[in-house]
Design a protein around this motif. Structure first.
Motif, PDB file in Angstrom:
ATOM      1  N   HIS A 199     139.801  -6.080  -8.338  1.00  0.00           N
ATOM      2  CA  HIS A 199     140.742  -5.483  -7.383  1.00  0.00           C
ATOM      3  C   HIS A 199     141.374  -4.232  -7.983  1.00  0.00           C
ATOM      4  CE1 HIS A 199     141.463  -9.647  -5.335  1.00  0.00           C
ATOM      5  NE2 HIS A 199     140.249  -9.170  -5.127  1.00  0.00           N
ATOM      6  N   ILE A 200     141.620  -3.258  -7.108  1.00  0.00           N
ATOM      7  CA  ILE A 200     142.214  -2.001  -7.569  1.00  0.00           C
ATOM      8  C   ILE A 200     143.661  -1.943  -7.111  1.00  0.00           C
ATOM      9  CG2 ILE A 200     142.113   0.511  -7.375  1.00  0.00           C
ATOM     10  CD1 ILE A 200     139.059   0.108  -6.867  1.00  0.00           C
ATOM     11  N   TYR A 201     144.566  -2.017  -8.042  1.00  0.00           N
ATOM     12  CA  TYR A 201     145.997  -1.919  -7.749  1.00  0.00           C
ATOM     13  C   TYR A 201     146.720  -1.773  -9.068  1.00  0.00           C
ATOM     14  CZ  TYR A 201     146.129  -6.779  -9.285  1.00  0.00           C
ATOM     15  OH  TYR A 201     145.991  -7.917 -10.035  1.00  0.00           O
ATOM     16  N   ILE A 231     137.830  -3.264 -13.744  1.00  0.00           N
ATOM     17  CA  ILE A 231     138.594  -4.250 -14.529  1.00  0.00           C
ATOM     18  C   ILE A 231     139.707  -3.598 -15.353  1.00  0.00           C
ATOM     19  CG2 ILE A 231     137.150  -4.275 -16.610  1.00  0.00           C
ATOM     20  CD1 ILE A 231     137.507  -7.417 -16.490  1.00  0.00           C
ATOM     21  N   ASP A 232     139.677  -2.254 -15.525  1.00  0.00           N
ATOM     22  CA  ASP A 232     140.788  -1.583 -16.200  1.00  0.00           C
ATOM     23  C   ASP A 232     142.108  -1.848 -15.489  1.00  0.00           C
ATOM     24  OD1 ASP A 232     139.348  -0.362 -18.224  1.00  0.00           O
ATOM     25  OD2 ASP A 232     138.867   1.396 -17.012  1.00  0.00           O
ATOM     26  N   PHE A 233     142.041  -2.026 -14.160  1.00  0.00           N
ATOM     27  CA  PHE A 233     143.279  -2.174 -13.399  1.00  0.00           C
ATOM     28  C   PHE A 233     143.980  -3.490 -13.712  1.00  0.00           C
ATOM     29  CE2 PHE A 233     141.414   1.490 -11.690  1.00  0.00           C
ATOM     30  CZ  PHE A 233     142.456   2.252 -11.183  1.00  0.00           C
ATOM     31  N   PRO A 234     143.335  -4.668 -13.507  1.00  0.00           N
ATOM     32  CA  PRO A 234     144.052  -5.894 -13.891  1.00  0.00           C
ATOM     33  C   PRO A 234     144.402  -5.946 -15.379  1.00  0.00           C
ATOM     34  CG  PRO A 234     141.779  -6.372 -13.239  1.00  0.00           C
ATOM     35  CD  PRO A 234     142.059  -4.961 -12.857  1.00  0.00           C
ATOM     36  N   LEU A 235     143.520  -5.428 -16.231  1.00  0.00           N
ATOM     37  CA  LEU A 235     143.823  -5.485 -17.670  1.00  0.00           C
ATOM     38  C   LEU A 235     145.004  -4.579 -18.025  1.00  0.00           C
ATOM     39  CD1 LEU A 235     140.241  -5.766 -19.141  1.00  0.00           C
ATOM     40  CD2 LEU A 235     142.138  -7.287 -19.694  1.00  0.00           C
ATOM     41  N   SER A 236     145.064  -3.393 -17.417  1.00  0.00           N
ATOM     42  CA  SER A 236     146.209  -2.505 -17.658  1.00  0.00           C
ATOM     43  C   SER A 236     147.485  -3.133 -17.101  1.00  0.00           C
ATOM     44  CB  SER A 236     145.984  -1.144 -16.995  1.00  0.00           C
ATOM     45  OG  SER A 236     144.850  -0.530 -17.540  1.00  0.00           O
ATOM     46  N   ASN A 237     147.364  -3.752 -15.924  1.00  0.00           N
ATOM     47  CA  ASN A 237     148.534  -4.409 -15.341  1.00  0.00           C
ATOM     48  C   ASN A 237     149.072  -5.487 -16.283  1.00  0.00           C
ATOM     49  OD1 ASN A 237     148.219  -2.818 -13.090  1.00  0.00           O
ATOM     50  ND2 ASN A 237     147.216  -4.402 -11.853  1.00  0.00           N
ATOM     51  N   CYS A 238     148.160  -6.234 -16.900  1.00  0.00           N
ATOM     52  CA  CYS A 238     148.577  -7.268 -17.863  1.00  0.00           C
ATOM     53  C   CYS A 238     149.304  -6.618 -19.036  1.00  0.00           C
ATOM     54  CB  CYS A 238     147.368  -8.051 -18.390  1.00  0.00           C
ATOM     55  SG  CYS A 238     146.679  -9.205 -17.187  1.00  0.00           S
ATOM     56  N   ALA A 239     148.682  -5.560 -19.590  1.00  0.00           N
ATOM     57  CA  ALA A 239     149.286  -4.882 -20.740  1.00  0.00           C
ATOM     58  C   ALA A 239     150.660  -4.332 -20.359  1.00  0.00           C
ATOM     59  CB  ALA A 239     148.379  -3.751 -21.225  1.00  0.00           C
ATOM     60  N   ASN A 240     150.752  -3.716 -19.181  1.00  0.00           N
ATOM     61  CA  ASN A 240     152.015  -3.131 -18.739  1.00  0.00           C
ATOM     62  C   ASN A 240     153.065  -4.196 -18.405  1.00  0.00           C
ATOM     63  OD1 ASN A 240     151.088  -0.517 -19.072  1.00  0.00           O
ATOM     64  ND2 ASN A 240     150.297  -0.366 -16.986  1.00  0.00           N
ATOM     65  N   SER A 241     152.601  -5.420 -18.145  1.00  0.00           N
ATOM     66  CA  SER A 241     153.536  -6.517 -17.862  1.00  0.00           C
ATOM     67  C   SER A 241     154.012  -7.178 -19.136  1.00  0.00           C
ATOM     68  CB  SER A 241     152.858  -7.589 -17.003  1.00  0.00           C
ATOM     69  OG  SER A 241     152.350  -7.042 -15.824  1.00  0.00           O
ATOM     70  N   GLY A 242     153.475  -6.769 -20.272  1.00  0.00           N
ATOM     71  CA  GLY A 242     153.843  -7.405 -21.533  1.00  0.00           C
ATOM     72  C   GLY A 242     153.131  -8.728 -21.763  1.00  0.00           C
ATOM     73  N   ILE A 243     152.097  -9.002 -20.969  1.00  0.00           N
ATOM     74  CA  ILE A 243     151.303 -10.222 -21.192  1.00  0.00           C
ATOM     75  C   ILE A 243     150.454  -9.988 -22.434  1.00  0.00           C
ATOM     76  CG2 ILE A 243     149.437 -11.654 -20.271  1.00  0.00           C
ATOM     77  CD1 ILE A 243     150.592 -10.986 -17.477  1.00  0.00           C
ATOM     78  N   ARG A 244     150.482 -10.929 -23.348  1.00  0.00           N
ATOM     79  CA  ARG A 244     149.843 -10.679 -24.637  1.00  0.00           C
ATOM     80  C   ARG A 244     148.465 -11.269 -24.777  1.00  0.00           C
ATOM     81  NH1 ARG A 244     155.286 -11.706 -28.031  1.00  0.00           N
ATOM     82  NH2 ARG A 244     156.061  -9.579 -27.996  1.00  0.00           N
ATOM     83  N   ASN A 245     148.221 -12.372 -24.097  1.00  0.00           N
ATOM     84  CA  ASN A 245     146.922 -13.016 -24.282  1.00  0.00           C
ATOM     85  C   ASN A 245     146.197 -13.121 -22.955  1.00  0.00           C
ATOM     86  OD1 ASN A 245     147.021 -13.779 -27.233  1.00  0.00           O
ATOM     87  ND2 ASN A 245     148.952 -14.600 -26.478  1.00  0.00           N
TER      88      ASN A 245
END
Lengths: 372, 378
Positions: B128-130, B39-53
């Protein structure tokens, strides 16, 4: 422990050669992933002391960089806090840049708090100290100052230049000496002490009348010599090393490669907290060879590394051989480089096919950002 | 991207085919790559996308995952304008029930979405890992005035029948959707990543909740929108992407970190703002012993290696003792390989003990899995 303030005293600040030319010892890299101050901060945090002050003498850039958002060491991010205590006048008048003057500058922590005691620790003395039982004893005996020491039997080769105590049978410091290595056994000072707030406030007030270049340590030694104050000595057992020179920095870093020694510093119930960097695990190439070394995350190693300490994000190219090296973070080492007994400061670049060989007595230091 | 787009991560699945690894943990909590949980992957992707919530929907064995997600601090989602919220099934005036499907999980948390009041909702899988950002996909969604944009991944034709397959026209508009077709006419597989315009999503979720259905995005919501001729657009993703459903695919995805450096998730090309963020367990430095052999491996902080590690991924707080040998293996956090143990073509689960001289030998196409918690007591 709400009524205790922990103070990381960066004022003793011994020099580690070129490593401390533009940083303090407190923020100098230790074992690849820590800064020395982490050990003192973690001792506070593990002891439940959540109100921490960092007494900064100089190079605050380096300390602030390491502290990040300052939450890496506190148990509760709201009730706990880390405060930087700088001595702004000290920058202009180095002779007066002492820990006592820094406290004078920041005396709000004495008058603006309900703390009954303050605990001082020095980053160059590495130890795992649980202050809980020491504070209990300090309060039970109703002491005003308690200093920490360890009985060692290797004082002829270690702790040279550090302070030692003669302790009376009822547990008070009778004399303070400097270890000149003449005897194997000694009561070595941890340069860490507990002091009641009212006592410290009095010392700060009193020192205003005296020598402005005085340190708290000077004051305590003066008090012992003139018997103006009873200072309780508490015996500590556990890992203790004094990283007070570049030579000792190298020697004690390598000593920790010995698992029996390392296990006394790294205890599962006593983690050492640090600022983290989200670096990936270390990646070793198909032709790499690593023995007896600490390697940090973010490294990519294709060469051979032995008896060394490698910090974060270091790249070692194929065919390169490192022995007895301490490599700080972000260093890039090209292919077919031979290095032995070398300390390489951050971000240095060693291009391929260089050979740099020091020896145990005369290690070579390459400065930050050097390009060879 | 103020509250323009919020993300909801579906993290309630068991991942049955991961066998003992998910007996006591949800699939998104499974360890990967020596340092991470999936789950680090989707959560990091969100953080890196600037998604805040970000809302994380958990259900199966949720306590470990809920604790891990916490307030989102590990991914920096605990700032003044950001949040991570664990959304587990709850009791309401109407009673209580488990999430009946992926769509139902979102439907049950429409109150959370309403408070966030986004323009767009990003639906992600927690397993998912990406590594990517979702900004380009959102741009495409907005530009093409789509109601729903689905991320697709070109798979090998012979594997296409295992996926939900999308057929698109030249403008990437989705013409047809086939769930696991026998004779696929496209090789664009749905990645289970959707961007919905908020109001449209709410309408379809409310309608679906009243129906007898699987309450599933792939089976119900998407087909219903297709039937209504809503504007559905495909966004083709070209990077590394893995849905690690089985022990052998989890093993292979770990090995990709060693073998597939150009094509795979190159963890080392990443700079701040584009990293995979994770937890730091405050373990001691990684120590490699005097007689160790290390080749072609990924080893995390906190590992102690005295034996041989060859072409393997070793997590933190592990111990590979002298004479132990680890080849083509994945060793999860806290595991111990005692003297003389040999582990080959295998996954060793968290806190698992491989005893002295024990041999674990999988085959290349049949990866061995050992999970016991015996090392937790050591």
């Amino acid at each position: 422990m709400k009524d205790v303030i922990g103070l990381v005293n960066c004022f003793p600040d011994p020099e580690l050669g070129g490593l401390t030319s533009n940083r303090t010892l407190a923020s100098t890299s230790f074992l690849g992933r820590y800064a020395f101050m982490d050990v003192a901060m973690s001792n506070f945090s593990n002891s439940g002391i959540d109100n921490i002050g960092v007494m900064v003498k100089n190079h605050q850039r380096s300390i602030l960089k390491h502290m990040g958002n300052m939450s890496s060491w506190v148990n509760n991010t709201k009730t706990g806090k880390v405060t930087i205590l700088t001595n702004e006048n000290g920058v202009l008048y180095p002779a007066y840049n002492t820990d006592l003057n820094a406290l004078k500058e920041n005396d709000y922590i004495l008058y603006n708090s309900q703390a009954s005691a303050l605990v001082f620790a020095s980053p160059h003395i590495v130890a795992t100290v649980d202050y809980g039982p020491i504070l209990d004893e300090h309060w039970a005996r109703d002491e005003s100052v308690t200093v920490l020491y360890k009985k060692v039997n290797d004082a002829d080769t270690n702790f040279l230049g550090g302070y030692c105590f003669e302790v009376s049978p009822d547990g008070y410091v009778e004399k303070v000496t400097i270890n000149k290595g003449k005897s194997k056994t000694a009561n070595v000072s941890l340069e860490s002490w507990i002091m009641n707030r009212v006592v410290l406030a009095k010392i700060v007030e009193e020192s205003k009348k005296h020598d402005l270049g005085m340190t708290i340590g000077d004051y305590l030694r003066y008090a012992v010599k003139n018997k103006t104050m009873k200072i309780h000595a508490y015996e500590y057992h556990g890992y203790l090393r004094n990283f007070n020179s570049l030579k000792n920095y190298i020697r004690y870093s390598f000593e920790l490669l010995e698992p029996n020694v390392a296990s006394t510093l790294f205890r599962s119930d006593w983690p050492i907290f640090t600022l983290t960097h989200n670096t990936p695990p270390a990646l070793y190439g198909p032709h790499s060879s690593i023995t007896n070394s600490f390697v940090s995350n973010g490294c990519q190693i294709d060469g051979s590394v032995s008896n060394s300490v490698i910090c974060r994000n270091v790249v070692v190219g194929e065919g390169s051989k490192l022995n007895r090296c301490i490599v700080l973070s972000g260093v890039r080492i090209g292919e077919n480089v031979k290095l032995s007994d070398v300390v390489i400061d951050k971000y240095a670049i060693i291009t391929p096919r260089h050979t740099i060989e020091g020896d145990e007595e005369n290690p070579i230091y390459l400065k930050q950002g050097a390009i060879l | 991207m103020a509250n323009k787009m919020v993300a909801m991560i579906l993290a309630g699945g068991k991942g049955t085919r991961l066998k003992a690894l998910t007996a006591k943990a949800a699939k998104p909590a499974v360890f990967y790559g020596g340092k991470y949980r999936i789950i680090d992957f989707p959560l990091s992707n969100c953080a890196n996308s600037g998604i805040r919530n970000v809302g994380v929907l958990t259900q199966y064995e949720s306590s470990e995952l809920n604790q891990y997600v916490g307030n989102g601090e590990k991914w920096g989602l605990n700032g003044v304008r950001s949040s991570a919220t664990v959304l587990s099934p709850k009791q309401t005036e109407e009673g209580s029930s488990w999430y009946r499907g992926t769509a139902d999980a979102i439907y049950e948390n429409l109150d959370w979405l309403e408070r966030m009041n986004p323009d767009y909702v990003l639906i992600l899988s927690g397993d998912h890992i990406y590594s990517c950002t979702y900004n380009e996909m959102l741009e495409k969604h907005i530009k093409s005035k789509a109601d729903c944009t689905i991320s697709v991944y070109p798979v090998a034709w012979e594997e296409a029948s295992r996926f939900g397959i999308l057929v698109t026209d030249k403008d990437d508009q989705i013409m047809n959707f086939q769930e696991k077709p026998k004779k696929p006419i496209s090789n664009l597989a749905s990645m289970g990543i959707y961007i919905f315009s908020y109001k449209v999503l709410v309408d379809y979720l409310k309608a679906d909740a009243k129906e007898e259905s699987d309450h599933d995005f792939g089976k119900n919501i998407i087909p219903n929108m297709m039937a209504d001729h809503r504007k559905m657009v495909a966004y083709t993703y070209h990077g590394y992407w893995r849905d690690v459903g089985t022990i052998s695919s989890l093993h292979a995805a770990n090995m990709d970190l060693l073998d597939n450096k150009e094509k795979g998730t190159n963890l080392y090309s990443m700079f701040a703002g584009n990293q995979i963020l994770s937890e730091d367990p405050h373990s001691a430095p990684q120590y490699i012993g005097p007689k160790a052999t290390i080749e072609d491996s990924l080893i995390n902080q906190g590992a102690q290696v005295y034996g041989a590690v060859i072409h393997s991924v070793i997590s933190g707080d592990t111990r590979i003792e002298e004479g132990a040998r680890c080849v083509n293996a994945v060793v999860m956090p806290g595991a111990v390989l005692q003297k003389g143990a040999v582990v080959q073509n295998a996954i060793i689960g968290p806190d698992t003990l491989i005893a002295e001289n024990q041999i674990v030998n999988g085959e290349n196409d049949d990866i061995a899995l050992v999970v016991n918690r015996k090392a937790a007591r050591l």
